[in-house]
Design a protein around this motif. Structure first.
Motif, PDB file in Angstrom:
ATOM      1  N   LYS A 121       2.442  -2.485   8.870  1.00 47.65           N
ATOM      2  CA  LYS A 121       1.865  -3.380   7.856  1.00 47.65           C
ATOM      3  C   LYS A 121       2.141  -2.843   6.447  1.00 47.65           C
TER       4      LYS A 121
ATOM      5  N   ASP B  54      -6.710  -5.778   7.260  1.00 51.07           N
ATOM      6  CA  ASP B  54      -5.887  -6.805   7.928  1.00 51.07           C
ATOM      7  C   ASP B  54      -5.981  -6.660   9.447  1.00 51.07           C
ATOM      8  N   GLU B  58      -7.354  -9.205  12.464  1.00 53.48           N
ATOM      9  CA  GLU B  58      -6.635  -9.550  13.706  1.00 53.48           C
ATOM     10  C   GLU B  58      -7.504  -9.280  14.935  1.00 53.48           C
ATOM     11  N   SER B  82      -2.381  -6.866   0.872  1.00 51.89           N
ATOM     12  CA  SER B  82      -2.618  -7.491   2.181  1.00 51.89           C
ATOM     13  C   SER B  82      -1.321  -8.062   2.748  1.00 51.89           C
ATOM     14  N   SER B  83      -1.160  -7.892   4.050  1.00 49.67           N
ATOM     15  CA  SER B  83       0.060  -8.421   4.688  1.00 49.67           C
ATOM     16  C   SER B  83      -0.205  -9.755   5.377  1.00 49.67           C
ATOM     17  N   LEU B  84      -1.435 -10.266   5.272  1.00 53.15           N
ATOM     18  CA  LEU B  84      -1.770 -11.480   6.032  1.00 53.15           C
ATOM     19  C   LEU B  84      -0.980 -12.698   5.578  1.00 53.15           C
TER      20      LEU B  84
END
Lengths: 248, 355
Positions: A121, B54, B58, B82-84
């Motif tokens: 990520k 994040d 999940e 954030s990688s969302l």
């Protein structure tokens, strides 16, 4: 209240063989500021940075980082200091044998015990920050010069370092990418409270990001102060640079 | 990390130093229902901390938890790291075995075609270069001759001498049992002239000069020197490869002859000291069994070996990609391919001349 320096350099002398490149350099770099190192070609800017990070061994003088003297520090202890510093090299210095994502993952894998899912990520976010979201599986040899530099920046900020050192980050980049890079640097400074040291000659970039200026000339510190002070100074070389954007 | 009334309460700090422990705690509580993540206590977060948030989203995605009480400064960090919102990366499709075989075959055809064009170019420019020296650096053939020939001579002499000694010693032990001592001269003469001299020299040259040619050209390719030559309207094959081709063509018969003679000399030492043969008898026998045809076969095939080494080294050099890694890769490939093709050519020549 006087700020305490995060990096303090005193009477630094650097030599290549008999030639003295830096003589008696004394400067302080303050936390959460962007310090720009200026100077004409061959004045010792890169040598200065590499001496601070012990990539070159200083001839004499003292360097303290995070309040600790590092010139005589043993390798293991100095490694713990280095893990808190990110460096963007002039040519990126990505490892060509592995992908861009693997390059960014190196510091995360080596200096943390984070699980793979979190590392993945972080890699994606850092590459997206430098606008290389789609390049993660590419090899560095498949990237353009500007992309290489941005990928190298993603690697340098992978660990959210306390200090980020950038050696000519805007060189070879188009004005738009360069401005975007400046915005990213400002964002990193604000959000992660980073201390940033930048070697650059781009006047527009200096005006956008610099808090403090160190002006080197022939291995000596000609000027050190805030950007505001630099613009007002009567030192001829500094004045000329800020007027015409070139070194005399 | 506590889950109370369907609310997960975050600690003061979330960063790379503590989230691994929190992840283990959460793994034990993942069956709990979480509808809110309370960031009221949170004072510091880095990008690893955001990646942890994040991950929480999940893990507890069934009830779409909301992050509450996040102060504005940390909210900015969260939005940035954030990688969302990032697009999902699709993995590259893996082809089936037939597609892979087809692709490999096609790649092999393409590379063979390229190698053939290069071969034609090298022969053409080498022939032209004999009569017209334009497009070549002055003195480059001499310089390459010294590098490929003179510098390689000591190691070729040493190894050939040792090989001659070994060959004679091992044969002598067998020949002695039958009282056939004199035949060591036959064996040394025929094997060194037709086989061992040329092949040993070629293998040393493949390892020494073939790798040097591949790495030199590969470095020139990756540092854009080849492009620079093209931009100056200079043919890179003519400028870089032809001098090496001419040099190796000139030095290879000399190197093979030297290797053969020193190998036979090694055999002579064993014949004299171990088999009690005299030098005169040994050489009489050598000249008796050797024919001009043998010498011509030995020298003739060594030309093909030498050309293969230059052509393969150049081919891999010109096809180098990437930086230092690419140079290392093609250098290794060129040495392996050169030795392989030298041995294949040797087998072919043996079949043609002795079958």
């Amino acid at each position: 209240m006087k700020k305490e320096a995060i990096i303090s350099v005193k009477n630094l002398v650097a030599k290549y063989g008999e030639a003295t490149v830096l003589s008696d350099v004394t400067v302080d770099i303050f936390p959460q500021e962007i310090t720009v190192i200026l100077g004409g070609s061959g004045c010792g800017k890169t040598t200065f940075i590499k001496n601070i990070l012990r990539l070159y061994q200083p001839y004499s003088g003292s360097i303290s980082i995070f309040g600790k003297e590092v010139t005589q520090m043993d390798e293991v202890e100095f490694d713990s200091i280095l893990s808190r510093i990110g460096m963007l090299f002039q040519n990126g210095a990505l490892l060509n044998s592995i992908s861009v994502a693997e390059n960014v993952s190196i510091p995360l894998e080596q200096h943390t015990d984070l699980p793979r899912t979190i590392i993945d990520k972080i890699i994606r976010v850092k590459l997206d920050l430098v606008n290389l979201g789609k390049a993660e599986n590419l090899s560095p040899s498949e990237l353009s010069g500007g992309m290489k530099k941005r990928a190298a920046l993603a690697r340098a900020i992978a660990l959210d370092p306390d200090i980020l050192v950038c050696d000519e980050p805007s060189a070879g980049l188009d004005p738009l990418t360069s401005a975007a890079l400046d915005n990213l640097i400002l964002k990193l400074k604000k959000l992660l409270k980073m201390t940033i040291i930048i070697v650059t000659h781009e006047l527009a970039s200096i005006h956008r990001i610099a808090d403090r200026i160190i002006f080197l000339d022939q291995g000596k510190v000609l000027f050190t102060g805030t950007l505001k002070e630099a613009k007002k100074t009567k030192i001829p070389e500094v004045e000329t640079f800020f007027r015409v954007g070139k070194f005399e | 990390m506590i889950i109370k009334n369907k609310t997960l309460i975050l600690p003061q700090k979330l960063d790379k130093s503590n989230i691994t422990g929190f992840l283990k705690e959460i793994a034990l509580q993942k069956s709990e229902i979480v509808e809110e993540i309370d960031a009221g206590n949170l004072e510091m977060i880095d990008s690893a901390g955001v990646a942890f948030l994040d991950k929480l989203m999940e893990i507890f995605t069934a009830h779409s938890p909301q992050i509450i009480n996040l102060n504005s400064e940390l909210e900015q960090s969260y939005q940035t790291f954030s990688s969302l919102e990032l697009p999902i990366q699709l993995k590259a499709k893996q082809g089936n075995i037939f597609i892979l075989l087809g692709e490999n075959f096609y790649a092999w055809l393409e590379s063979s075609k390229q190698a053939f064009y290069l071969l034609a170019d090298i022969f053409y420019w080498s022939f032209v270069g004999v009569f017209n020296k334009k497009g070549q650096r002055k003195g480059s053939v001499t310089q390459q001759g010294l590098l490929i020939g003179a510098d390689a001579l000591p190691i070729i002499l040493l190894l050939s001498f040792i090989l001659g000694l070994i060959l004679a010693l091992q044969s002598a032990a067998q020949l002695r049992q039958f009282g056939a001592n004199i035949f060591v001269a036959d064996l040394m003469a025929i094997s060194m002239v037709t086989e061992m001299g040329p092949i040993l020299t070629a293998i040393i040259l493949a390892g020494r000069s073939g790798s040097a040619i591949a790495s030199e050209i590969a470095t020139m390719k990756v540092t854009e020197e080849i492009d620079a030559l093209k931009m100056m309207a200079i043919n890179p094959i003519r400028y870089v490869v032809v001098p090496k081709f001419h040099a190796i063509t000139l030095v290879i018969p000399l190197l093979v002859t030297a290797s053969t003679l020193i190998g036979i000399f090694g055999g002579l030492i064993i014949a004299v000291t171990y088999l009690d043969l005299s030098t005169v008898v040994f050489f009489n026998r050598v000249f008796e069994v050797l024919t001009l045809r043998d010498a011509l076969i030995g020298i003739g095939k060594s030309y093909f070996f030498a050309w293969v080494i230059v052509i393969i080294g150049s081919y891999y050099g010109f096809n180098a990609e990437g930086g230092a890694e690419g140079v290392g890769k093609v250098t290794t490939q060129s040495v392996v391919a050169s030795i392989f093709w030298v041995i294949i050519l040797d087998a072919l020549s043996s079949m043609i001349f002795y079958f």
